[in-house]
Each structure stands twice: as structure tokens, then as C-alpha cells.
Design a protein around this motif. Structure first.
Motif, PDB file in Angstrom:
ATOM      1  N   SER A   1      -6.252  -0.820   2.699  1.00 23.03           N
ATOM      2  CA  SER A   1      -5.947   0.357   1.855  1.00 23.03           C
ATOM      3  C   SER A   1      -6.890   1.508   2.173  1.00 23.03           C
ATOM      4  O   SER A   1      -6.461   2.664   2.303  1.00 23.03           O
ATOM      5  N   GLU A   2      -8.160   1.185   2.300  1.00 26.52           N
ATOM      6  CA  GLU A   2      -9.164   2.207   2.616  1.00 26.52           C
ATOM      7  C   GLU A   2      -8.827   2.907   3.933  1.00 26.52           C
ATOM      8  O   GLU A   2      -8.898   4.132   4.043  1.00 26.52           O
TER       9      GLU A   2
ATOM     10  N   GLN B   1       2.243   1.600  -3.519  1.00 24.25           N
ATOM     11  CA  GLN B   1       1.224   1.903  -4.525  1.00 24.25           C
ATOM     12  C   GLN B   1       0.782   3.359  -4.467  1.00 24.25           C
ATOM     13  O   GLN B   1       0.600   4.002  -5.500  1.00 24.25           O
ATOM     14  N   TYR B   2       0.620   3.882  -3.252  1.00 18.74           N
ATOM     15  CA  TYR B   2       0.100   5.235  -3.094  1.00 18.74           C
ATOM     16  C   TYR B   2       1.187   6.258  -2.736  1.00 18.74           C
ATOM     17  O   TYR B   2       0.859   7.379  -2.358  1.00 18.74           O
TER      18      TYR B   2
ATOM     19  N   ILE C   1       0.833  -1.208   0.000  1.00 18.66           N
ATOM     20  CA  ILE C   1       0.000   0.000   0.000  1.00 18.66           C
ATOM     21  C   ILE C   1       0.865   1.254   0.000  1.00 18.66           C
ATOM     22  O   ILE C   1       0.600   2.216  -0.736  1.00 18.66           O
TER      23      ILE C   1
ATOM     24  N   ILE D   1      -6.622  -6.696   1.595  1.00 22.13           N
ATOM     25  CA  ILE D   1      -5.818  -5.519   1.286  1.00 22.13           C
ATOM     26  C   ILE D   1      -6.694  -4.318   0.913  1.00 22.13           C
ATOM     27  O   ILE D   1      -6.335  -3.169   1.185  1.00 22.13           O
ATOM     28  N   GLU D   2      -7.851  -4.567   0.313  1.00 17.85           N
ATOM     29  CA  GLU D   2      -8.739  -3.457  -0.058  1.00 17.85           C
ATOM     30  C   GLU D   2      -9.215  -2.710   1.189  1.00 17.85           C
ATOM     31  O   GLU D   2      -9.257  -1.476   1.213  1.00 17.85           O
TER      32      GLU D   2
END
Length: 251
Positions: free
Chosen positions: A116-117, A27-28, A24, A112-113
Motif C-alpha cells: 500500500s505504501e 480502498q484508495y 488497495i 499489504i501495508e
């Protein structure tokens, strides 16, 4: 950089969460790192007491004398600002967990979703808290430092260099622009330095140097123009010796 600490009694779950978080962060483009993890709540408590951490992921049922709730309550006694995120398969703990000033509760099994949130919302919250001086934003790339980590800031040409006990951070900025965003414990002590007076361990008035706490022995200079104001601020600051008896006057 944001420091994450993880606790879960299952080592496989712990490793999986660490891998998720690293993915994460990458990615971000979030400037963060897992700095410590353990299956033992006592190890977590010891680490957080002696090190600076920003975010704590806690399993609730740790199969130990201390539960995740107990651990969070103990940590809250000496650290009010750390972000606590609980993970558990037992949803009945949700109401109790939020009494610990909890940022989020993530049900197990973790995906992971969902993580991530939570992380993206946490970064947004930190960005908002920046205006309240808990964190310092350096640029537009999610480079965020807990202001408590910073010992001093140095002006180096067109750049500002932020010195912490573990590393330095550079950004193109000026004292004039950043001064208004810093908390009151950051005081100009030299034309090229701003010091975090909460992190001063000693002052050498002969060499006009400030010595900061920590293992790195960081120092910065005191300029004649700023010395009187700095000393006055220190005398009135409850986080430093009121009479400055600890001032080192040796060569």
C-alpha cells in the motif's frame, strides 16, 4: 486506467499479490487494474512488447533462464517509462535492482501495508509526472490515463470524451482548460476533436477522416479550419510519414 503486470515463479505468490493490489485499488479509489500476470518471464516480455503497461511487479529469482533483473534490463531497452517494482527475499539484490531505474524494492514475504505504501507513493509520483505529460489526470478521483493510450479527445457538450483502444473516459472539462496540460503530439484537428498524432495510422483526405492505429478502427474528423495546420504538423513530425505517402485518397 493504470495497467499492472505481475511476474513471480510461484503461482500462489502471484495470486496473493493480485488480490492485495485489487484491495488497495478499491480502498484508495485508484483507477488501476492487474492486466496480466505470469510465472514465465518470456511471457511477460512478449506481453509488454505488444501491449501498453504502466507498472511491472517483478520477482528477482524466477528460477528460469531469465532472472527478474535480466527481464527488467530487456524491457528497459524498449520501454523507458514503465514503473518497475522488484520483490525478493534476497536483499543482496537491492543495489543491482536499482540500476534498472527501479521505483521500489519490496522484501519478501510481502505484506499489504508495505505494498500500500508503495502504491500510494507511485500514485503521487504519477500525479507529479502529469505535468511532464506522461499521464493525463481526468478528475479528482485518481482517474489517470497514460497519454500514450489516448487516440483522440472529443468535445461532447459540457464533457470531454477520451477515446482509447479499449474504452472511453468522460470528464467535465473544456478544450481551453485541458489544452495547456497536453503534450505537443495532441493537435486540434476539428472544432470538436483533438488528435494524438503519434497514433495516426492513416488519413483519408476525401472524407477528411483520421484513422488511428489499433484493433478498434477508431476515427475522427478533420475540420476545414484546422486541416492545413494539421497536415503541416504531420509533415514535420518524425513519428509520421514525412511525405504523407501513406495518405489514403480513396473514397
Amino acid at each position: 486506467m493504470l495497467g499492472f503486470v505481475l511476474c513471480d515463479d510461484n503461482k500462489a505468490n502471484l495470486d496473493r499479490l493480485a488480490v492485495m493490489l485489487d484491495s488497495i485499488f478499491m480502498q484508495y479509489n485508484i483507477n488501476a487494474k492487474v492486466i496480466f500476470s505470469s510465472t514465465t518471464p518470456e511471457d511477460i516480455l512478449t506481453y509488454v512488447k505488444s501491449n501498453t503497461a504502466d507498472v511491472l511487479f517483478l520477482d528477482i529469482d524466477l528460477k528460469a533462464e531469465l532472472s527478474g533483473i535480466d527481464l527488467a534490463n530487456s524491457i528497459r531497452k524498449f520501454n523507458k517509462s514503465i514503473y518497475i517494482i522488484f520483490t525478493s527475499a534476497h536483499l543482496e539484490y537491492i543495489l543491482i535492482a536499482y540500476k534498472c531505474k527501479t521505483f521500489d524494492f519490496i522484501p519478501k514475504p510481502i505484506c499489504i501495508e508495505r505494498v500500500s505504501e508503495t502504491i500510494l507513493r507511485l500514485v503521487e509520483d504519477i500525479n507529479a509526472e502529469t505535468s511532464k505529460s506522461l499521464f493525463i489526470r481526468l478528475d479528482n478521483k485518481n482517474t489517470i490515463i497514460n497519454q500514450d493510450h489516448v487516440r483522440f479527445i472529443k468535445k461532447d457538450g459540457m464533457k470531454l470524451v477520451f477515446y482509447t483502444n479499449t474504452r472511453t473516459y468522460e470528464t467535465y472539462n473544456s478544450f481551453n482548460k485541458i489544452s495547456g496540460t497536453l503534450p505537443s503530439n495532441f493537435v486540434r484537428c476539428h472544432k470538436s476533436y483533438i488528435a494524438n498524432i503519434n497514433k495516426i495510422s492513416n488519413i483519408n483526405t476525401n472524407s477528411n477522416e483520421i484513422i488511428f492505429d489499433g484493433k478498434s478502427n477508431l476515427k475522427c474528423d478533420i475540420g476545414p479550419k484546422y486541416k492545413n495546420n494539421l497536415m503541416e504538423v504531420l509533415k514535420n513530425n518524425g513519428n509520421f510519414t514525412n511525405n504523407l505517402d501513406s495518405t489514403d485518397n480513396t473514397e
